[in-house]
Design an enzyme around this catalytic site. Structure first.
Site, PDB file in Angstrom:
ATOM      1  N   ASP A  75      68.739 -68.981  36.546  1.00 47.06           N
ATOM      2  CA  ASP A  75      67.413 -68.857  35.939  1.00 47.06           C
ATOM      3  C   ASP A  75      67.097 -67.440  35.447  1.00 47.06           C
ATOM      4  O   ASP A  75      66.991 -67.195  34.245  1.00 47.06           O
ATOM      5  CB  ASP A  75      66.306 -69.414  36.870  1.00 47.06           C
ATOM      6  CG  ASP A  75      66.403 -68.963  38.316  1.00 47.06           C
ATOM      7  OD1 ASP A  75      67.280 -68.123  38.628  1.00 47.06           O
ATOM      8  OD2 ASP A  75      65.593 -69.427  39.148  1.00 47.06           O
ATOM      9  N   ASP A 130      74.230 -67.143  49.355  1.00 48.14           N
ATOM     10  CA  ASP A 130      74.796 -68.161  48.468  1.00 48.14           C
ATOM     11  C   ASP A 130      76.124 -67.629  47.955  1.00 48.14           C
ATOM     12  O   ASP A 130      76.240 -66.446  47.620  1.00 48.14           O
ATOM     13  CB  ASP A 130      73.859 -68.406  47.277  1.00 48.14           C
ATOM     14  CG  ASP A 130      72.486 -68.879  47.718  1.00 48.14           C
ATOM     15  OD1 ASP A 130      72.403 -69.980  48.287  1.00 48.14           O
ATOM     16  OD2 ASP A 130      71.498 -68.131  47.537  1.00 48.14           O
ATOM     17  N   ASP A 144      69.147 -65.392  53.204  1.00 45.82           N
ATOM     18  CA  ASP A 144      70.272 -66.332  53.289  1.00 45.82           C
ATOM     19  C   ASP A 144      71.315 -65.952  52.232  1.00 45.82           C
ATOM     20  O   ASP A 144      71.079 -65.069  51.406  1.00 45.82           O
ATOM     21  CB  ASP A 144      69.815 -67.787  53.123  1.00 45.82           C
ATOM     22  CG  ASP A 144      69.022 -67.999  51.854  1.00 45.82           C
ATOM     23  OD1 ASP A 144      69.254 -67.243  50.885  1.00 45.82           O
ATOM     24  OD2 ASP A 144      68.183 -68.903  51.817  1.00 45.82           O
TER      25      ASP A 144
END
Ligand code: ATP
Ligand code: MG
Length: 425
Positions: free
Chosen positions: A140, A66, A64
């Site tokens: 992260d 982002d 996917d």
């Protein structure tokens, strides 16, 4: 002079701009590129970021896309007809193209009074918008903080993420303990990316497994179910499970599952094989596996019999990793059919093979048979029965051991006590 130093100290660090890479060939998703073009055409910065850049650099097809932008969420939403702002903790915009979904987020910062923490440092809400540089530092892992600008064909790297991808390692941006306290789910993400890409996890991260397991108690069980799906239904469940069960985190997620259960490991391997071969998988099956021992234990506990042991098992699990009702129902049906598969009542065999959970129940039995020699002959019997013609089936039925009489007597005794109770009430 003083001003000069001050400005220099606060100046945004210059990122590495990497031009030597093959992303133009790897990232060809028309919808993702279209979102960036539209945002750019309206005067906004916009980049591909996160998993799609990381995976493409590793030669893995991104699943996917982002997008990160300096456009406010409302502006993004106005630019795309089929879009809406979602999420309370971390609001983003979902832009839909048919069945495809592009997730667009506005640059955020991690250090601000708009970021709401609990008293142990966990981020509860993050609505603090920031610059590209700040956005990179709130992510992260270094490998997840790479931005790709399709216009200039450059990768923007503030954190040496490209180097870590080359070295195949997962490292937090900033202090490990703080990053885990902000969000303990990051430990699960480390295990997932490590399993998916064959990266090593910075040993510093794994050293905090014990306190992270404790901190997971504060994470919403619904969010943990989403993470559970990502961990175990993407084709690398076995590697994840082997890693997870070495830490107290397996127990924090499924407190009633023995991490060393051979059935659980076999089910993880089997799930991966099914995904690889294109067969269907359901989380309900894994739930049935992971909670099976607990279901059996509750069933045996005569005192607790006033409660349906399946409901009791599922109810207890809800405060850890919450299982949505339809998957809980699936697990319960798989459990309940086991007794019938064991008994093989000749009068109801035909009905049993057409039962909607027969197939899943039989698969469950076969997995148990891999590590239980008492179950193996029963699973073999069912394998033969399904392949047999009518006369062969009769022969198989005639081989069945006769139902033990003692059990029947028990049952009728229980029935008569029940009816006596009913009469008495
Ligand atoms: P995948 O899509 O394969 O699960 P991903 O890295 O894209 O991997 P997402 O959950 O889609 O993961 O998140 C997109 C990006 O948002 C991440 O790459 C990371 O930069 C950032 N992100 C997501 N979750 C967190 C988190 N818990 N803490 C910090 N940054 C996060
Ligand atoms: Mg992603």
């Amino acid at each position: 002079m003083l001003n000069f130093f001050r400005r220099k100290k606060n100046a945004t660090p210059k990122p590495n701009r990497i031009r030597e890479h093959s992303l133009r060939r790897q990232i060809t998703d028309a919808n993702a590129l279209n979102v960036i073009e539209v945002l750019n055409a309206n005067g906004f910065q916009a980049y591909l970021v996160g998993g799609c850049v990381r995976d493409a650099l590793c030669g893995v097809k991104p699943k996917d896309f982002d997008v990160a932008t300096d456009a406010p969420l409302e502006a993004v939403s106005k630019l795309f007809r089929r879009s809406r702002i979602v999420g309370r903790r971390f609001p983003i915009v979902h832009v839909r193209f048919g069945r495809d979904l592009i997730e667009v987020s506005t640059f955020r910062q991690s250090i601000s009074d708009k970021v709401v923490h609990d008293d142990r440092g966990m981020i509860l809400r993050d609505n603090a918008f920031g610059t590209l540089h700040e956005d990179a530092f709130r992510r992260d892992f270094t490998t997840n903080a790479l931005y790709y600008d399709p216009g200039s064909d450059e990768i923007i790297d503030f954190v040496d993420g490209v180097k870590d991808i080359e070295k195949k390692r997962l490292r937090f941006i900033g202090d490990t303990q703080t990053r885990l306290a902000e969000d303990p789910v990051r430990m699960l993400r480390a295990m997932r990316f490590s399993a998916k890409l064959g990266f090593t996890i910075d040993p510093q991260i794994l050293r905090h497994a014990k306190e992270t397991a404790k901190r997971l108690e504060a994470v919403s069980p619904a969010r943990l179910f989403d993470e559970f799906l990502k961990l175990f239904l993407n084709g690398y469940a076995e590697v994840v499970w082997r890693q997870l069960r070495k830490t107290p985190i397996a127990n924090a997620m499924f407190p009633c599952c023995d991490p060393n259960s051979p059935l659980a490991l076999a089910a993880m391997r089997n799930t991966d094989e099914r995904i690889l071969s294109g067969a269907s998988v359901t989380p309900g099956f894994l739930v049935a596996v992971l909670l099976w021992d607990d279901f059996c234990a509750r069933g045996k506990d005569q005192e607790a019999l006033e409660d349906d042991p399946a409901f009791a098992t599922l109810k207890h699990q809800q405060s850890y990793v919450a299982v949505p009702r339809r998957f809980g129902t699936f697990a319960r049906e798989v459990w309940l059919i086991q007794e019938r598969l064991h008994k093989r009542n000749p009068r109801s065999l035909d009905r049993l093979v057409t039962h909607k959970r027969f197939r899943a129940g039989y698969d469950f039995l076969c997995l148990q048979a891999e590590s239980d020699e008492l179950i193996a002959p029963i699973a073999d019997w069912w394998t033969e029965f399904q392949a047999a013609d009518e006369s062969q089936r009769q022969a198989l039925i005639s081989q069945l051991p006769k139902a033990p009489r003692k059990r029947r007597r028990n049952r009728s005794r229980r029935k008569s006590t029940e009816s006596a109770q009913e009469e008495g009430s």
